[in-house]
Every structure is written in C-alpha cells, then in structure tokens.
Design a protein around this motif. Structure first.
Motif, short mmCIF file in Angstrom:
data_model
loop_
_atom_site.label_atom_id
_atom_site.label_comp_id
_atom_site.label_asym_id
_atom_site.label_seq_id
_atom_site.Cartn_x
_atom_site.Cartn_y
_atom_site.Cartn_z
N GLU A 87 46.63 43.33 66.15
CA GLU A 87 47.39 44.30 66.94
C GLU A 87 47.78 43.66 68.26
O GLU A 87 47.17 42.71 68.71
N PHE A 88 48.84 44.19 68.84
CA PHE A 88 49.32 43.69 70.13
C PHE A 88 49.69 44.90 70.97
O PHE A 88 50.55 45.69 70.58
N LEU A 89 48.99 45.08 72.08
CA LEU A 89 49.17 46.26 72.94
C LEU A 89 49.08 47.56 72.14
O LEU A 89 49.85 48.50 72.34
N GLY A 90 48.13 47.59 71.21
CA GLY A 90 47.91 48.77 70.41
C GLY A 90 48.86 48.93 69.24
O GLY A 90 48.72 49.87 68.45
N LEU A 91 49.80 48.00 69.08
CA LEU A 91 50.77 48.06 67.99
C LEU A 91 50.20 47.29 66.80
O LEU A 91 49.99 46.08 66.88
N PRO A 92 49.92 47.96 65.66
CA PRO A 92 49.35 47.25 64.51
C PRO A 92 50.38 46.32 63.89
O PRO A 92 51.55 46.67 63.74
N LEU A 93 49.93 45.12 63.52
CA LEU A 93 50.79 44.11 62.93
C LEU A 93 50.12 43.55 61.68
O LEU A 93 48.95 43.19 61.71
N SER A 94 50.87 43.45 60.59
CA SER A 94 50.32 42.87 59.37
C SER A 94 50.11 41.36 59.51
O SER A 94 49.33 40.76 58.78
N ALA A 95 50.82 40.75 60.44
CA ALA A 95 50.67 39.35 60.81
C ALA A 95 50.98 39.25 62.29
O ALA A 95 51.71 40.09 62.84
N PRO A 96 50.45 38.25 62.99
CA PRO A 96 50.64 38.15 64.44
C PRO A 96 52.03 37.66 64.81
O PRO A 96 52.20 36.63 65.48
N VAL A 97 53.05 38.41 64.40
CA VAL A 97 54.44 38.00 64.56
C VAL A 97 55.26 39.19 65.04
O VAL A 97 55.16 40.29 64.50
N LEU A 98 56.07 38.96 66.08
CA LEU A 98 57.10 39.90 66.50
C LEU A 98 58.41 39.13 66.58
O LEU A 98 58.41 37.91 66.83
N THR A 99 59.52 39.82 66.38
CA THR A 99 60.80 39.13 66.55
C THR A 99 61.24 39.21 68.00
O THR A 99 61.08 40.23 68.67
N ALA A 100 61.75 38.09 68.49
CA ALA A 100 62.17 37.97 69.89
C ALA A 100 63.47 38.73 70.12
O ALA A 100 64.25 38.97 69.19
N PRO A 101 63.74 39.09 71.38
CA PRO A 101 64.92 39.91 71.68
C PRO A 101 66.20 39.09 71.86
O PRO A 101 66.78 39.03 72.94
N PHE A 102 66.64 38.45 70.77
CA PHE A 102 67.87 37.67 70.88
C PHE A 102 69.08 38.59 70.84
O PHE A 102 69.20 39.46 69.98
N GLY A 103 69.95 38.43 71.83
CA GLY A 103 71.14 39.25 71.92
C GLY A 103 72.30 38.65 71.14
O GLY A 103 72.19 37.60 70.52
N GLY A 104 73.44 39.34 71.18
CA GLY A 104 74.61 38.87 70.44
C GLY A 104 74.36 38.79 68.95
O GLY A 104 74.99 38.00 68.25
N ASP A 105 73.45 39.63 68.46
CA ASP A 105 72.97 39.54 67.09
C ASP A 105 74.06 39.75 66.04
O ASP A 105 73.99 39.20 64.94
N GLY A 106 75.09 40.51 66.38
CA GLY A 106 76.20 40.71 65.45
C GLY A 106 76.99 39.44 65.18
O GLY A 106 77.77 39.40 64.23
N LEU A 107 76.83 38.42 66.01
CA LEU A 107 77.47 37.14 65.75
C LEU A 107 76.92 36.50 64.48
O LEU A 107 77.60 35.69 63.84
#
Length: 371
Positions: A82-102
């Motif tokens: 978990e990270f800050l109380g958020l349960p995670l099946s693996a220790p992975v979060l996706t980063a906040p990359f912008g312009g994602d529609g590109l």
C-alpha cells in the motif's frame, strides 16, 4: 481484435507458452515507437540538455546486482503493498505524464482503466488530455491521486480534484520552468495544446496557453516551500512532493507538510546534468527516516528495477515512459500488459532472491557491482 494480454497454457514439451500478444516489455516499446511520428517519439524518449541525466538513470540500476538465495523455501511471493493507504497489487503507480492523447486517443482514461484492472493506481496529470473528472468517472478505483503544479491556480485545481473524488494531491516541485529539451527545440516541436488542456475548462483555471507561458517563462515568479506550505494547509487533502533528489529537499518538503515523497529527476527532462534518481534514493530515504513513504521515479524499466528500488528505500515506483509505451502500443490493453509483465518479473525475482513479500526486500538483498 487480437487479444494482446492472454497467454494460452504451455503445450507439453514447451519451456514457454506461445504468446498471442506481447511477451516482453521490449516488444511493447518497439510497437509503440512504430505507431508514433518521429517528433512525438523524440518528445517521449528525449531528455534535457545533453541527456546525461537520462542516461544516468539507467546506468544507476546497472551498478547493482540482486543476491540469489537458493533453497529459500519461498514460493508464490506476494507483491501486494500500500502507498498512503492506497492498496496496490504491486508496488507500481503510473506517473502523471501529460499530453497523453499524443500517444493514443484513450490517453489517461485508458491508463486509469488498466490500473483499475491490475489493482494499481494512476497519478492523473494536470496538463493531460482529459480532465480530472473524466478520468475519475472512467476509473474511480484507480484515479485517486491528482497531480498539479504550484501556480496561482493551485487551490482551485486542488478543490476541483477533491470534488472529483481524488484522495491525494501530487505536487510537482521540480518544474519552476521547463527543462532545456534539445530534441524538442531541434524539431520545432509545437503540438496542438488541446492535448494538454483537459483541465483548462473550469472557473479560475488559466487557459492552456497561459499555463505554458508560465511554465516556459524564465521570469515567471516561482514558489518556495513556505508558499507551498500555506497553500496546501488550506487544502483538504494530503499531498506528495514529486521531484525530491536531496536530503535538504526531503527535509524541506516534510517540514512543509508533505505526506510522501517522490524521488525523481522528471525522467531526465528537467535539470541536466542532475543526479540519477536511484543514486539519490538512499540519501532521501535516510533523511525521511521512515516519517513518510517514498516512491522512486525515473529510469524504471523492469521488474528487477522495481526490486532494486525497494531494496534501496522506496515503498513503490512510478512508471512514466513504460506506461506511455503501453498506451501507444495498444491503449488500455497495452498498459495493462505492461503492468502484468512488470509484476510477473518482480514476482520471479522475489522468488529467486528468497523474499516472500515486498516488506522482506531490503539493502541486504543487493550487492554493488565492481566498478
């Protein structure tokens, strides 16, 4: 449509099943780069300056080896955390990359849906193609952290994220101005700003051109820790400081009220040359001294990289380019397969290293390679 994620059982005598889709992460990256125009490839792959920081991020992982632990008795290791109380099946979060529609029409909506399917989480960007609200509506279980920049509209954006159901803010603290990105300049890269304007439609938020003028302008007034502390104290959400590379910055962020830290050099896209994120991690972890959780961003490409980051003091990692490769290669299915492959490799490494859970991974699991 071809199923890019399912793997049929191995036939007798086969060492590995015959994959119908992506078997390894390199195949996802190759497929992604084939889909994108050359200037978007450079936008995704490039860094600032001479790209020394970009190279250092990968080189830092190469200086460590994972110690095997034969006959450990470990099987079926648990990657959950978990990270800050958020349960995670693996220790992975996706980063906040912008312009994602590109990269794909589905953008961060597809990323969040993939995270929801995998039991992981998204950090949803402020400068994304889709608004906080649209991403949260599409995948409320995964869209829990909203990223934003310390500009004048900070509190408006923070309140908007709270109303949309986000439980945590992620403040990018290393972006007082955009890095000197040579590839983008050489290409005269000038994408449609609509790809970055998903959140620029609320009362009190700047128009996207104004936001980029602030981001790119060298004379734009920048915030300090005191001003950030004041602004976040008026918000109803805990916040993460993303872009910490030194013990001093860690202390300043914690003193300002940060609930977590992200050790990050922005994927090599800001200051160049700068320390590799992995090299900075032990210093930041020592300064934090367990007071707040820590995520590692920049340079993660494999499940063994995740293991190494956890051993050196991280509680989780952020994936930016890897998630973008998955998105460009096959939308939601591509991101989901990326997370699946990372988790599968991490589980394999954990078993071979004799660690039954992520909490068992520490510095004793590593050795430095001779230089």
């Amino acid at each position: 449509m071809t199923d890019l994620t399912s793997t049929p059982p191995a036939a007798p005598g086969e060492m590995y099943p015959q994959e119908t889709g992506f078997a390894v992460l390199d195949e996802i990256r190759d497929a992604a780069l084939e889909q994108l125009s050359p200037e978007v490839v450079d936008y995704l792959e490039g860094g600032a300056g001479t790209e020394a920081t970009l190279r250092a991020n990968r080189g830092a992982f190469g200086r460590w080896a994972i110690k095997p632990r034969p006959m450990s008795g470990v099987s079926g290791p648990d990657t959950g955390t978990e990270f800050l109380g958020l349960p995670l099946s693996a220790p992975v979060l996706t980063a906040p990359f912008g312009g994602d529609g590109l990269f794909h029409d589905g953008g961060q909506i597809a990323v969040a849906r993939a995270n929801a399917a995998c039991g992981t989480a998204s950090i949803v960007p402020e400068a994304g193609t889709f608004s906080y609200e649209r991403v949260a509506e599409a995948a409320p279980a995964a869209a829990r952290i909203a990223q934003l920049h310390p500009f004048e509209h900070f509190e408006v954006s923070a309140e908007r994220a709270r109303r949309a159901g986000y439980t945590t803010l992620c403040v990018t603290v290393d972006c007082s101005t955009a890095g000197f990105r040579v590839r983008n300049r050489t290409n005269r890269f000038s994408p449609d700003l609509a790809y970055f304007a998903g959140n620029q439609d609320g009362v009190g938020t700047p128009q996207v051109a104004e936001m980029f003028e602030r981001l790119l302008g060298l004379s734009t007034p920048s915030w300090d820790w005191g001003r950030l502390a004041e602004a976040t104290s008026r918000c109803a959400l805990p916040w993460i400081a993303k872009g910490v590379l030194t013990a001093d910055a860690a202390e300043q962020a914690i003193a300002a009220g940060a609930a977590a830290l992200v050790v990050s050099n922005h994927g090599g896209r800001q200051l160049d040359p700068a320390p590799a994120s992995l090299d900075a991690l032990p210093e930041v972890a020592a300064a934090a001294a367990g007071r707040v959780p820590i995520a590692l961003d920049s340079g993660v490409r494999t499940g063994s990289d995740i293991f190494t980051a956890l051993a050196l003091g991280a509680d989780a990692v952020l994936i930016g380019r890897l998630a973008a490769y998955g998105l460009a290669a096959a939308g939601e299915e591509g991101v989901r397969r990326t997370i699946e492959l990372l988790t599968e490799e991490l589980r394999t490494v954990m078993m071979l290293a004799g660690t039954a859970s992520v909490s068992d991974i520490d510095a004793n699991c590593l050795t430095e390679r001779p230089r």
